[in-house]
Design a protein around this motif. Sequence first.
Motif, mmCIF file in Angstrom:
data_model
loop_
_atom_site.group_PDB
_atom_site.id
_atom_site.type_symbol
_atom_site.label_atom_id
_atom_site.label_comp_id
_atom_site.label_asym_id
_atom_site.label_seq_id
_atom_site.Cartn_x
_atom_site.Cartn_y
_atom_site.Cartn_z
ATOM 1 N N GLY A 253 -4.294 5.841 -9.203
ATOM 2 C CA GLY A 253 -5.513 5.004 -9.170
ATOM 3 C C GLY A 253 -5.271 3.573 -8.798
ATOM 4 O O GLY A 253 -6.079 2.791 -8.902
ATOM 5 N N TRP A 254 -4.074 3.272 -8.174
ATOM 6 C CA TRP A 254 -3.939 1.968 -7.640
ATOM 7 C C TRP A 254 -4.086 2.059 -5.957
ATOM 8 O O TRP A 254 -3.880 3.134 -5.470
ATOM 9 C CB TRP A 254 -2.555 1.488 -8.033
ATOM 10 N N SER A 255 -4.009 0.991 -5.346
ATOM 11 C CA SER A 255 -4.072 1.119 -4.060
ATOM 12 C C SER A 255 -2.548 0.304 -3.283
ATOM 13 O O SER A 255 -2.202 -0.889 -4.031
ATOM 14 C CB SER A 255 -5.293 0.256 -3.342
ATOM 15 N N VAL A 256 -2.274 0.588 -2.061
ATOM 16 C CA VAL A 256 -1.221 -0.078 -1.528
ATOM 17 C C VAL A 256 -1.709 -1.442 -1.399
ATOM 18 O O VAL A 256 -2.764 -1.894 -0.656
ATOM 19 C CB VAL A 256 -0.727 0.740 -0.087
ATOM 20 N N GLY A 257 -0.854 -2.403 -1.514
ATOM 21 C CA GLY A 257 -1.069 -4.039 -1.497
ATOM 22 C C GLY A 257 -1.580 -4.472 -2.667
ATOM 23 O O GLY A 257 -1.673 -5.855 -2.761
ATOM 24 N N ASP A 258 -1.669 -3.871 -3.671
ATOM 25 C CA ASP A 258 -2.258 -4.437 -4.932
ATOM 26 C C ASP A 258 -0.964 -5.300 -5.457
ATOM 27 O O ASP A 258 0.139 -4.696 -5.567
ATOM 28 C CB ASP A 258 -2.436 -3.177 -5.872
ATOM 29 N N GLU A 259 -1.195 -6.463 -5.911
ATOM 30 C CA GLU A 259 -0.381 -7.327 -6.539
ATOM 31 C C GLU A 259 -0.290 -7.148 -8.081
ATOM 32 O O GLU A 259 -1.319 -7.118 -8.494
ATOM 33 C CB GLU A 259 -0.360 -8.853 -6.271
ATOM 34 N N VAL A 260 1.011 -6.677 -8.758
ATOM 35 C CA VAL A 260 1.037 -6.156 -10.047
ATOM 36 C C VAL A 260 1.968 -6.868 -10.628
ATOM 37 O O VAL A 260 3.121 -7.461 -10.046
ATOM 38 C CB VAL A 260 1.070 -4.547 -10.198
ATOM 39 N N LEU A 261 1.942 -6.771 -11.984
ATOM 40 C CA LEU A 261 3.096 -7.037 -12.924
ATOM 41 C C LEU A 261 3.178 -5.980 -13.986
ATOM 42 O O LEU A 261 2.332 -5.277 -14.194
ATOM 43 C CB LEU A 261 3.139 -8.528 -13.718
ATOM 44 N N GLY A 262 4.497 -5.691 -14.476
ATOM 45 C CA GLY A 262 4.561 -4.375 -15.330
ATOM 46 C C GLY A 262 5.882 -4.304 -15.982
ATOM 47 O O GLY A 262 6.844 -5.291 -16.260
ATOM 48 N N PHE A 263 6.336 -3.239 -16.737
ATOM 49 C CA PHE A 263 7.368 -2.996 -17.536
ATOM 50 C C PHE A 263 7.912 -1.556 -16.965
ATOM 51 O O PHE A 263 7.276 -0.596 -16.680
ATOM 52 C CB PHE A 263 7.128 -3.204 -18.802
ATOM 53 N N ASN A 264 9.238 -1.324 -17.558
ATOM 54 C CA ASN A 264 9.967 -0.296 -17.233
ATOM 55 C C ASN A 264 10.996 -0.373 -18.308
ATOM 56 O O ASN A 264 11.123 -1.308 -19.031
ATOM 57 C CB ASN A 264 10.406 0.242 -16.244
ATOM 58 N N VAL A 265 11.795 0.763 -18.769
ATOM 59 C CA VAL A 265 12.834 0.783 -19.527
ATOM 60 C C VAL A 265 14.139 0.082 -18.810
ATOM 61 O O VAL A 265 14.913 -0.888 -19.321
ATOM 62 C CB VAL A 265 13.391 2.157 -20.203
#
Length: 302
Positions: free
Chosen positions: A80-92
Amino acid sequence: MKAAAFTESGGPEVLRTMDLPDPQAGPGQVRVRVRAAGVQPFDAAVRAGWAPPAATDLSWPRVPGNEFAGVVDQVGDGAGWSVGDEVLGFNVLRCYAEYVVVGANQITAKPASMPWTVAGGFTAGTQTAYLALRQLGVGQGDTVLIHAAAGSVGTAAVQLARLWGASVIGTASEANQEYVSSLGATPVVYGEGLADRVRALAPGGVHAVLDGAGGDALDLSLTLVKERQRVLTLVDHGRAESLGVQLVRGERTPERLAEVAAMYARGELSFLVRRTYALDEAAEAHREIETGHGRGKVVLTV
């Protein structure tokens, strides 16, 4: 890809830059080209040998880092996202790297006004502060004592508590008094007589405590509140149960992250990055955070 990783547990010196295989996004996942990654005590504990309960892959070499910002460059089926989307996020783990693969539900859109360095270190402190204050039931009319108010969690907690109608007293070193005041808290220095100084500033009493210091700060907090369940410690995990105080519960979510990111974009929430390091300086970044001093966030640029 290049990553800051380690092949044995130990001090900051075990972190070094390595060439590792590029990860690939599977169904429901995205791969992000990382621009910045936050550095925090959680990462230092992993490097020192702690195995996070939520970690699903503890193979070697091990790459620390559990928050990031970057650009989506590969999208798995149904993500559901597109190449080029600027994001912030998390992982372990695995965020101290040029690429990280995460579930599509572990990211949110980066506000255009948010610098990459801020975005890379934004996730953990803001969500931890949000979760803790909600657990404590902080709201209109409360007086909240926040220990380590100048740190990344404290910075967010002071501002969120104020937005939700509370008055805040924030403990910090002498050098950070002005900074804590600028966030909207009444600053107070650590040291002998702290409990009396807090009582003088809160004649109506302290209703809740968010403890980011532990030790003596936590002990004196118990003398200032009527209900121990309205004390939450972020650091003194070993004593929390015996003292009858809370630890943070709940998980980070993209919805909550989007909410606090929107606060930043509206100018309601500020976030200080005190220093940045390059990826190959990860060991130096760990040395800095393990001093336990300083305001705001340390961030790796990738």
